[in-house]
Design a protein around this motif. Sequence first.
Motif, PDB file in Angstrom:
ATOM      1  N   LYS A   5       0.980  -0.840   0.110  1.00 50.14           N
ATOM      2  CA  LYS A   5      -0.299   0.607  -0.356  1.00 50.14           C
ATOM      3  C   LYS A   5       0.858   1.421  -0.037  1.00 50.14           C
ATOM      4  CE  LYS A   5      -4.246  -1.564   2.452  1.00 50.14           C
ATOM      5  NZ  LYS A   5      -4.954  -1.973   3.136  1.00 50.14           N
ATOM      6  N   GLU A   6       1.887   1.262   0.745  1.00 45.25           N
ATOM      7  CA  GLU A   6       2.890   2.219   0.849  1.00 45.25           C
ATOM      8  C   GLU A   6       3.724   2.476  -0.274  1.00 45.25           C
ATOM      9  OE1 GLU A   6       6.161   4.277   3.901  1.00 45.25           O
ATOM     10  OE2 GLU A   6       5.358   2.261   3.881  1.00 45.25           O
ATOM     11  N   ILE A   7       3.875   1.650  -1.413  1.00 45.69           N
ATOM     12  CA  ILE A   7       4.384   1.993  -2.675  1.00 45.69           C
ATOM     13  C   ILE A   7       3.994   2.349  -3.922  1.00 45.69           C
ATOM     14  CG2 ILE A   7       5.019   0.474  -4.750  1.00 45.69           C
ATOM     15  CD1 ILE A   7       6.664  -1.306  -2.877  1.00 45.69           C
ATOM     16  N   ASN A   8       1.980   1.988  -3.757  1.00 48.45           N
ATOM     17  CA  ASN A   8       1.553   2.271  -4.456  1.00 48.45           C
ATOM     18  C   ASN A   8       0.783   3.912  -3.459  1.00 48.45           C
ATOM     19  OD1 ASN A   8       1.047   0.178  -5.910  1.00 48.45           O
ATOM     20  ND2 ASN A   8      -0.741  -1.029  -5.017  1.00 48.45           N
ATOM     21  N   ASN A   9       0.793   3.992  -3.066  1.00 48.77           N
ATOM     22  CA  ASN A   9       0.437   5.466  -2.792  1.00 48.77           C
ATOM     23  C   ASN A   9       1.424   6.874  -2.067  1.00 48.77           C
ATOM     24  OD1 ASN A   9      -2.607   4.673  -2.315  1.00 48.77           O
ATOM     25  ND2 ASN A   9      -2.037   4.082  -0.354  1.00 48.77           N
ATOM     26  N   PHE A  10       2.583   6.418  -2.799  1.00 43.65           N
ATOM     27  CA  PHE A  10       3.841   7.110  -2.233  1.00 43.65           C
ATOM     28  C   PHE A  10       3.877   7.946  -3.030  1.00 43.65           C
ATOM     29  CE2 PHE A  10       8.706   8.702  -2.002  1.00 43.65           C
ATOM     30  CZ  PHE A  10       8.426   8.841  -0.520  1.00 43.65           C
ATOM     31  N   ASP A  11       3.852   9.273  -2.791  1.00 41.73           N
ATOM     32  CA  ASP A  11       3.792  10.318  -3.437  1.00 41.73           C
ATOM     33  C   ASP A  11       5.617  10.800  -4.164  1.00 41.73           C
ATOM     34  OD1 ASP A  11       2.967  12.690  -4.856  1.00 41.73           O
ATOM     35  OD2 ASP A  11       2.703  13.981  -3.023  1.00 41.73           O
ATOM     36  N   VAL A  12       5.599  10.289  -4.998  1.00 40.29           N
ATOM     37  CA  VAL A  12       7.211  11.107  -5.325  1.00 40.29           C
ATOM     38  C   VAL A  12       6.708  12.427  -5.959  1.00 40.29           C
ATOM     39  CG1 VAL A  12       8.977  10.609  -6.712  1.00 40.29           C
ATOM     40  CG2 VAL A  12       7.929   8.333  -5.359  1.00 40.29           C
ATOM     41  N   THR A  13       8.198  13.466  -5.523  1.00 39.62           N
ATOM     42  CA  THR A  13       7.794  14.885  -6.100  1.00 39.62           C
ATOM     43  C   THR A  13       9.134  14.990  -6.564  1.00 39.62           C
ATOM     44  OG1 THR A  13       7.882  15.858  -3.752  1.00 39.62           O
ATOM     45  CG2 THR A  13       5.423  15.037  -5.046  1.00 39.62           C
ATOM     46  N   ARG A  15      14.056  14.147  -6.118  1.00 37.86           N
ATOM     47  CA  ARG A  15      14.980  13.480  -6.299  1.00 37.86           C
ATOM     48  C   ARG A  15      14.833  12.350  -4.983  1.00 37.86           C
ATOM     49  NH1 ARG A  15      20.524  12.948  -4.775  1.00 37.86           N
ATOM     50  NH2 ARG A  15      20.847  15.251  -4.369  1.00 37.86           N
ATOM     51  N   GLN A  16      15.103  13.391  -4.099  1.00 36.70           N
ATOM     52  CA  GLN A  16      14.852  12.464  -2.441  1.00 36.70           C
ATOM     53  C   GLN A  16      13.607  11.831  -2.678  1.00 36.70           C
ATOM     54  OE1 GLN A  16      17.249  12.750   0.033  1.00 36.70           O
ATOM     55  NE2 GLN A  16      18.238  13.446  -1.877  1.00 36.70           N
ATOM     56  N   SER A  17      12.295  12.004  -2.604  1.00 34.70           N
ATOM     57  CA  SER A  17      11.224  11.010  -3.079  1.00 34.70           C
ATOM     58  C   SER A  17      11.550   9.750  -3.565  1.00 34.70           C
ATOM     59  CB  SER A  17      10.210  11.360  -2.608  1.00 34.70           C
ATOM     60  OG  SER A  17       9.720  11.790  -4.508  1.00 34.70           O
ATOM     61  N   PHE A  18      12.128   9.753  -4.305  1.00 41.10           N
ATOM     62  CA  PHE A  18      12.256   9.085  -5.438  1.00 41.10           C
ATOM     63  C   PHE A  18      12.875   7.642  -4.583  1.00 41.10           C
ATOM     64  CE2 PHE A  18      14.748   6.817  -9.542  1.00 41.10           C
ATOM     65  CZ  PHE A  18      13.286   6.744 -10.269  1.00 41.10           C
ATOM     66  N   ILE A  19      14.196   8.762  -4.251  1.00 41.41           N
ATOM     67  CA  ILE A  19      14.749   7.287  -3.929  1.00 41.41           C
ATOM     68  C   ILE A  19      13.908   7.014  -2.072  1.00 41.41           C
ATOM     69  CG2 ILE A  19      17.265   7.039  -1.727  1.00 41.41           C
ATOM     70  CD1 ILE A  19      17.848   9.770  -3.723  1.00 41.41           C
ATOM     71  N   LYS A  20      13.511   7.687  -1.729  1.00 37.58           N
ATOM     72  CA  LYS A  20      12.506   6.282  -0.455  1.00 37.58           C
ATOM     73  C   LYS A  20      11.690   5.627  -1.530  1.00 37.58           C
ATOM     74  CE  LYS A  20      10.672   5.217   3.350  1.00 37.58           C
ATOM     75  NZ  LYS A  20      11.672   4.244   4.164  1.00 37.58           N
ATOM     76  N   PHE A  21      11.511   5.853  -2.882  1.00 34.41           N
ATOM     77  CA  PHE A  21      10.358   4.813  -3.308  1.00 34.41           C
ATOM     78  C   PHE A  21      10.951   3.791  -3.951  1.00 34.41           C
ATOM     79  CE2 PHE A  21       9.304   3.112  -7.171  1.00 34.41           C
ATOM     80  CZ  PHE A  21       7.802   2.913  -6.986  1.00 34.41           C
ATOM     81  N   ILE A  22      12.311   4.301  -4.261  1.00 35.41           N
ATOM     82  CA  ILE A  22      13.160   2.689  -4.550  1.00 35.41           C
ATOM     83  C   ILE A  22      13.736   1.888  -3.653  1.00 35.41           C
ATOM     84  CG2 ILE A  22      15.036   1.961  -5.808  1.00 35.41           C
ATOM     85  CD1 ILE A  22      13.869   3.220  -7.578  1.00 35.41           C
ATOM     86  N   ASN A  72       8.737  12.837 -15.418  1.00 41.13           N
ATOM     87  CA  ASN A  72       9.470  13.387 -13.862  1.00 41.13           C
ATOM     88  C   ASN A  72       9.642  12.787 -12.791  1.00 41.13           C
ATOM     89  OD1 ASN A  72       7.259  12.962 -12.417  1.00 41.13           O
ATOM     90  ND2 ASN A  72       6.085  14.953 -13.007  1.00 41.13           N
ATOM     91  N   TRP A  73      10.112  12.873 -11.597  1.00 39.71           N
ATOM     92  CA  TRP A  73       9.904  12.059 -10.374  1.00 39.71           C
ATOM     93  C   TRP A  73       9.278  11.310 -10.990  1.00 39.71           C
ATOM     94  CZ3 TRP A  73      15.088  10.754 -10.273  1.00 39.71           C
ATOM     95  CH2 TRP A  73      16.216  12.094 -10.474  1.00 39.71           C
ATOM     96  N   SER A  74       7.937  11.776 -10.815  1.00 39.59           N
ATOM     97  CA  SER A  74       6.570  10.839 -10.502  1.00 39.59           C
ATOM     98  C   SER A  74       6.913   9.602 -11.869  1.00 39.59           C
ATOM     99  CB  SER A  74       5.637  11.712  -9.988  1.00 39.59           C
ATOM    100  OG  SER A  74       4.091  10.899 -10.197  1.00 39.59           O
ATOM    101  N   THR A  75       6.463  10.196 -12.545  1.00 42.45           N
ATOM    102  CA  THR A  75       6.985   9.434 -14.128  1.00 42.45           C
ATOM    103  C   THR A  75       7.839   7.864 -13.948  1.00 42.45           C
ATOM    104  OG1 THR A  75       6.117  10.944 -15.475  1.00 42.45           O
ATOM    105  CG2 THR A  75       7.346   9.009 -16.589  1.00 42.45           C
TER     106      THR A  75
END
Length: 87
Positions: A5-13, A15-22, A72-75
């Motif tokens: 659920k966290e992955i599907n709802n994680f808001d990547v906005t 570079r730092q949030s993208f790193i957390k997403f990875i 963008n990072w979200s894409t």
Amino acid sequence: MNNKKEINNFDVTNRQSFIKFIELLRQDFLDNPNEWENKTIDNFLDAISSYSEDIQGYYDNMKLNINADDANWSTFADILKGAKIYE
């Protein structure tokens, strides 16, 4: 919140949030390998390539007003999420 659920709802906005997403995506693979269609790096990279070509169709079908050509990072995060299960 479970990792899926966290992955599907994680808001990547950014570079730092993208790193957390990875990091979350990696942990999801370790915790739930049976939910991943592409379990090898070769298959995962192939899926990333294919999903990158098809992601505009996903955005259009979901009626999201996103232009994949203006990535963008979200894409990038959406592509990796899709590659997890893309055949």
